[in-house]
Write a protein that holds these residues in place. Structure first.
Motif, PDB file in Angstrom:
ATOM      1  N   SER A   1       1.781   4.940  -8.147  1.00  0.00           N
ATOM      2  CA  SER A   1       0.538   5.443  -8.730  1.00  0.00           C
ATOM      3  C   SER A   1       0.378   6.955  -8.554  1.00  0.00           C
ATOM      4  CB  SER A   1      -0.666   4.721  -8.114  1.00  0.00           C
ATOM      5  OG  SER A   1      -1.867   5.161  -8.696  1.00  0.00           O
TER       6      SER A   1
ATOM      7  N   VAL B   1       1.944   1.987  -3.457  1.00  0.00           N
ATOM      8  CA  VAL B   1       0.905   2.597  -4.294  1.00  0.00           C
ATOM      9  C   VAL B   1       1.142   4.103  -4.420  1.00  0.00           C
ATOM     10  CG1 VAL B   1      -1.561   3.114  -4.441  1.00  0.00           C
ATOM     11  CG2 VAL B   1      -0.810   0.819  -3.830  1.00  0.00           C
TER      12      VAL B   1
ATOM     13  N   ILE C   1      -9.852  -2.568  -5.276  1.00  0.00           N
ATOM     14  CA  ILE C   1      -9.368  -1.212  -5.568  1.00  0.00           C
ATOM     15  C   ILE C   1      -9.673  -0.824  -7.003  1.00  0.00           C
ATOM     16  CG2 ILE C   1      -7.279   0.182  -5.782  1.00  0.00           C
ATOM     17  CD1 ILE C   1      -6.163  -1.220  -3.367  1.00  0.00           C
TER      18      ILE C   1
ATOM     19  N   MET D   1      -4.623   5.170 -13.170  1.00  0.00           N
ATOM     20  CA  MET D   1      -4.745   4.746 -11.776  1.00  0.00           C
ATOM     21  C   MET D   1      -4.862   3.235 -11.669  1.00  0.00           C
ATOM     22  SD  MET D   1      -7.276   7.645 -10.164  1.00  0.00           S
ATOM     23  CE  MET D   1      -7.304   6.803  -8.584  1.00  0.00           C
ATOM     24  N   THR D   2      -5.607   2.622 -12.589  1.00  0.00           N
ATOM     25  CA  THR D   2      -5.775   1.170 -12.558  1.00  0.00           C
ATOM     26  C   THR D   2      -4.461   0.455 -12.825  1.00  0.00           C
ATOM     27  OG1 THR D   2      -8.073   1.379 -13.293  1.00  0.00           O
ATOM     28  CG2 THR D   2      -7.014  -0.757 -13.570  1.00  0.00           C
TER      29      THR D   2
ATOM     30  N   LEU E   1       0.832  -1.209   0.000  1.00  0.00           N
ATOM     31  CA  LEU E   1       0.000   0.000   0.000  1.00  0.00           C
ATOM     32  C   LEU E   1       0.864   1.256   0.000  1.00  0.00           C
ATOM     33  CD1 LEU E   1      -2.783  -1.068   2.524  1.00  0.00           C
ATOM     34  CD2 LEU E   1      -2.915  -0.985   0.039  1.00  0.00           C
TER      35      LEU E   1
ATOM     36  N   THR F   1      -1.285   1.565 -12.719  1.00  0.00           N
ATOM     37  CA  THR F   1      -0.216   1.816 -11.751  1.00  0.00           C
ATOM     38  C   THR F   1      -0.520   1.191 -10.396  1.00  0.00           C
ATOM     39  OG1 THR F   1      -1.232   3.976 -11.245  1.00  0.00           O
ATOM     40  CG2 THR F   1       0.535   3.931 -12.879  1.00  0.00           C
ATOM     41  N   THR F   2      -1.783   1.171  -9.996  1.00  0.00           N
ATOM     42  CA  THR F   2      -2.139   0.550  -8.722  1.00  0.00           C
ATOM     43  C   THR F   2      -1.910  -0.956  -8.763  1.00  0.00           C
ATOM     44  OG1 THR F   2      -3.794   2.262  -8.267  1.00  0.00           O
ATOM     45  CG2 THR F   2      -3.980   0.211  -7.043  1.00  0.00           C
TER      46      THR F   2
ATOM     47  N   ILE G   1     -11.956   2.304  -8.241  1.00  0.00           N
ATOM     48  CA  ILE G   1     -11.476   3.320  -9.187  1.00  0.00           C
ATOM     49  C   ILE G   1     -12.458   3.476 -10.347  1.00  0.00           C
ATOM     50  CG2 ILE G   1      -9.670   3.841 -10.867  1.00  0.00           C
ATOM     51  CD1 ILE G   1      -7.676   2.535  -8.950  1.00  0.00           C
TER      52      ILE G   1
END
Length: 299
Positions: A88, A84, A287, A227-228, A81, A230-231, A291
């Motif tokens: 991200s 992230v 997650i 975001m998707t 986390l 990179t997360t 998003i």
């Protein structure tokens, strides 16, 4: 007024509603065989205490209970986390900043800048990890730079320092993913109507106001994709961590992906590794779902 559905001409052949499914059936069969079935088998193995060789022993949800109780396992999820933020949040901010500069100030040679920013994406992550392990070394470029500007007290073995190792690994992910975010956002800028920029400039909008009011609202879809991607890269990270620190020092940079590998292939705890993989997969799906829901609610 509600439009009427198209009327089928007399004598025209009736289209089967299943025709479309026939075309996607081969791709679905491959996906089911190599993605869905292995995932279900992993969930099944997570209910056993198994070393990968002998007969497994049914433990039910015991492996999941151990994940909640084991400090190392909990720490690995926490480290993921933290990554992230570096994999991200920071790359997205930097990608937006670079997009604003490259989209507004067009100069000859901009293609070279885009190539340089995108270069980390075409380099294998193993090579990236080896390179940054050298850069972070005692006599690496990072410490040499600090010594050259008189900051000898800042130098350290970055990947071996308990307080700096996780941040150092995270900055490697920032370097790798910033260019990807920039290219996604630059592709989104191409669809913005140039007249909107002209109207904003006529109204006296500066570069920052123009970016916030015109560019950013048109990048919602690209932001959701960035975001998707990179997360998922942060939560499922393995290559960079394995090559640079192998989870050290101590357990400071241990992440779930690395821990799954250790448990399954080094410690013979396949059931526990499968349970951790299931937890990690559910965390990623949750997650990503969040998003997507947030990005749809804003459109």
């Amino acid at each position: 007024m509600r439009s009427r559905p198209p009327v089928r001409p007399p004598g025209a052949p009736r289209r089967s509603p299943w025709r479309g499914y026939v075309y996607v059936l081969p791709a679905f069969a491959v996906y089911f065989a190599f993605a869905v079935l292995p995932a279900l088998h992993t969930a099944y193995l997570s209910l056993f205490e198994w070393d990968g060789v002998t007969l497994g022993e049914w433990v039910g949800l015991g492996n999941y209970q151990e994940i909640l109780q084991d400090a190392v396992l909990r720490r690995s999820v926490f480290n993921a986390l933290v990554l992230v933020v570096f994999f991200s949040f920071v790359p997205i901010v930097l990608g937006l900043a670079m997009t604003g500069l490259l989209a507004r100030y067009r100069r000859p040679g901009m293609g070279a800048y885009r190539f340089l920013f995108m270069l980390p994406q075409v380099v294998p992550l193993v090579a990236v990890g080896v390179t940054w392990r050298w850069l972070y070394g005692d006599d690496g470029l990072v410490n040499q730079t600090f010594r050259a500007v008189g900051l000898d007290g800042v130098t350290r073995a970055w990947l071996g320092d308990f307080g700096a190792a996780l941040i150092a690994v995270g900055l490697v992910g920032t370097w790798v993913l910033s260019g990807l975010c920039m290219m996604l956002f630059l592709s989104g800028v191409q669809k913005v109507d140039p007249s909107l920029y002209e109207a904003a400039r006529i109204d006296g909008a500066g570069p920052v106001r123009e970016f916030v009011s015109v560019t950013l609202p048109h990048l919602r879809g690209e932001l959701a994709v960035a975001m998707t991607v990179t997360t998922v890269a942060a939560l499922a990270s393995f290559d960079i961590v394995y090559v640079t620190t192998n989870g050290g020092p101590g357990e400071q940079t241990t992440v779930p992906g690395l821990l799954v590998y250790r448990l399954a292939f080094s410690e013979g705890k396949v059931g526990l590794a499968a349970a951790l993989a299931v937890v990690l997969g559910c965390l990623i799906l949750g997650i990503v779902y969040l998003i997507n829901r947030l990005s749809r609610s804003e459109t």
